[in-house]
Motif scaffolding. Sequence first.
Motif, short mmCIF file in Angstrom:
data_model
loop_
_atom_site.label_atom_id
_atom_site.label_comp_id
_atom_site.label_asym_id
_atom_site.label_seq_id
_atom_site.Cartn_x
_atom_site.Cartn_y
_atom_site.Cartn_z
N UNK A 134 -1.14 5.81 4.96
CA UNK A 134 -1.32 6.66 6.23
C UNK A 134 -2.74 6.99 6.58
N UNK A 168 0.86 -1.13 0.06
CA UNK A 168 -0.08 -0.03 -0.05
C UNK A 168 0.89 1.36 0.04
N UNK A 169 1.86 1.11 0.62
CA UNK A 169 2.74 2.31 0.73
C UNK A 169 3.36 2.73 -0.58
N UNK A 170 3.66 1.59 -1.53
CA UNK A 170 4.25 1.86 -2.94
C UNK A 170 3.07 2.48 -3.55
N UNK A 171 1.92 2.03 -3.41
CA UNK A 171 0.72 2.49 -4.38
C UNK A 171 -0.07 3.77 -4.22
N UNK A 172 -0.01 4.20 -2.70
CA UNK A 172 -0.62 5.47 -2.33
C UNK A 172 -0.32 5.97 -0.60
N UNK A 173 1.00 5.50 -0.09
CA UNK A 173 1.30 5.61 1.20
C UNK A 173 0.27 5.42 2.24
#
Lengths: 399, 399
Positions: free
Chosen positions: A273, A266-271
């Motif tokens: 947070x 998820x971090x790679x696709x849209x962070x």
Amino acid sequence: MKTPRATPGTGHLASWARQLERSPLQKLLAQTMQPDVLSLALGLPDLDLFPQAVYLEHLALVLQHDPRALQYGPASEQLKTAIVKLMRERGVRCSEEQIFLTNGAQQGLSLLVHLLLEPGGMVLLEDFVYPGFQQVLAPFQPAILSVPVDRQRGIDVDAVAAILQSGARPAFLYTMSEGHNPLGISLPFETRRQLITLAQRYELPIIEDDAYGLLSYDGPTPPALRGLDEDWVFYVGSFSKTFAPALRAGWLIVPRQFQLHLSVMKEASDIDTATLSQRALASYLGVEDFAAHLERLRTAYRSKRDTLLAALGQHLPSYARWEHPHSGFFVWVELPPALDTTRLFEQALAQNMAFLPSAPFSVTRQARSSLRLNFSHPTHESIWQAIRRLGALLESNEA
Amino acid sequence: MKTPRATPGTGHLASWARQLERSPLQKLLAQTMQPDVLSLALGLPDLDLFPQAVYLEHLALVLQHDPRALQYGPASEQLKTAIVKLMRERGVRCSEEQIFLTNGAQQGLSLLVHLLLEPGGMVLLEDFVYPGFQQVLAPFQPAILSVPVDRQRGIDVDAVAAILQSGARPAFLYTMSEGHNPLGISLPFETRRQLITLAQRYELPIIEDDAYGLLSYDGPTPPALRGLDEDWVFYVGSFSKTFAPALRAGWLIVPRQFQLHLSVMKEASDIDTATLSQRALASYLGVEDFAAHLERLRTAYRSKRDTLLAALGQHLPSYARWEHPHSGFFVWVELPPALDTTRLFEQALAQNMAFLPSAPFSVTRQARSSLRLNFSHPTHESIWQAIRRLGALLESNEA
């Protein structure tokens, strides 16, 4: 302007997107959204049921009391706790460590497919599948095995068993146990049990899309597949239908060893947070009576479903076949094989009425004589008018 | 519990995620977030500068006056119009049809890479690259060409030219023209012009990450690369640093023929629908004085930058080298090659001070003697204290 070499076709997703551009679905959908059209096409919730005012109160609470409300930060533990509690209604026991928050259910589906499927791998689907999931699959260009679905008993478990016995090892089976989109089916408990037995025996991961699972209208439902198995079922939940789509609040329930992998993906696709929407939703769920809200939704949608069923009984020719859906947003209508509902769709649109034809749902694109009707979004009056037009249209096609 | 066959390693993204699990970056970041740590590590905005109260007013406006505020719907045209206007400050002329709204800049980067890169393809990077972009690239396992960056003149254009002259045809070059992360560089106008000339001559797409472009502190900046070329530059913008990260509001500027492809790709990954955050942001930008807000940010961050530079001058040994950044959030400090900043990081943490070592930024992971300092998030007082500790640490390493 020169045409950049970077024109679609360079990346593999882009070349897939170019194919989709030619697909009729986007065009269909745009047409159904014209203001004059009585549309039973899309799966939109009824916006009169959004708890807009109360949600605003919780946005205010969060923004006024949490100085970190708009900062980068980890996913809301409070929201996970609320989801753990909510899942008991689906017969699912889980812990916060197993919940992974996503940007709507669609991102959950996308992450799971990326987790489980290799490009060119094999997947197991039902004959009719939510097009949004087909969109997730498309860039992988998978080999697709599909099994029939009975309008009453749901997925053909014997066909699943035969495929697995033959030695095929698909990366996963995708299914919806409750409020199936587009078929409206709720799986009988026995079918669920059989499916889980097969998953365990053949080590078959199941992606359970439960977007409509909490919207059941005729008393208690059997547990979700995830309630029957913790090892093989990857559960996808969403607040889009039970709260509001624009929050983009969904979740996965997976074995806890997958948390870190999902987070990295998820971090790679849209962070990965926390969003303000998630924080406000957590605040709402912590204080408000969500069970009462769900009951309001069920009452309203049950009543609209009944209106649609009554209208179908009154206006559709006797050769049309449909079932009584116990949950979800849709009624699936089967017409004689000679009728092409993609053509019928064009005729309906010309008379300002819209449904969705079966072709975009059909995994083979060959099943063209059924159609999907939505009852959640239109008013009762619109449902009656739309079905009257559909009935007249079918009659004129016979003549 | 049996280990599902679906254990990470089945999908290609999953097997990449398993590698990342072993990378130290996630662990480093977690350590820097301990409450006692004086952290100059992360690139967080100062949360005292978030326009939290005014934003709440616009959330209220939208929720009270737009009955479709929480429904599925197309991306906000009003927000696109506001972005078109804002882009003039970066010397970029564009139209609404060229703006594509994303779930933060990270999703914009991810979509562009999926658009332009084939798995196993070739990319052109600088020696030091934002780790979030390296995360986007990793699942593609690309061949990486990299070029040096001069601390003052920025990307080595001659090295880029040599690579292209040699016949290599990377899928794109990724760079930041303003407020480079991690190097703090703003490219001289002449370097920008040379880069664009190369892009046009060799038909090289450039992904311009401009997350910090509007945060410049020393007067007017040259136009963004996108302001110098419309055919080859794919621009990525974000409100995360200029408004707030939790809104997840970013955008792309691309030739208009890419709109549909991006929309199909976004639909597959998380549904291309307007979020409440986007609608409220559009309302804010339509009414409030965003230029004045940006000036407040620039004043506050300029002052913190100056504090950091003063503290470095006072506390760091004479062998340390750094430049005066004109924009962005970071100062890059070069130390003698014998010093390993990954080791130094551990020592600093033991004294409750944190920076980021150069290794996670280094494309080859070999450059280990520099470090990145953030000045946007810590208070002036924390900056002084942290740099005093860093200076003492470096001194003790010499002894």
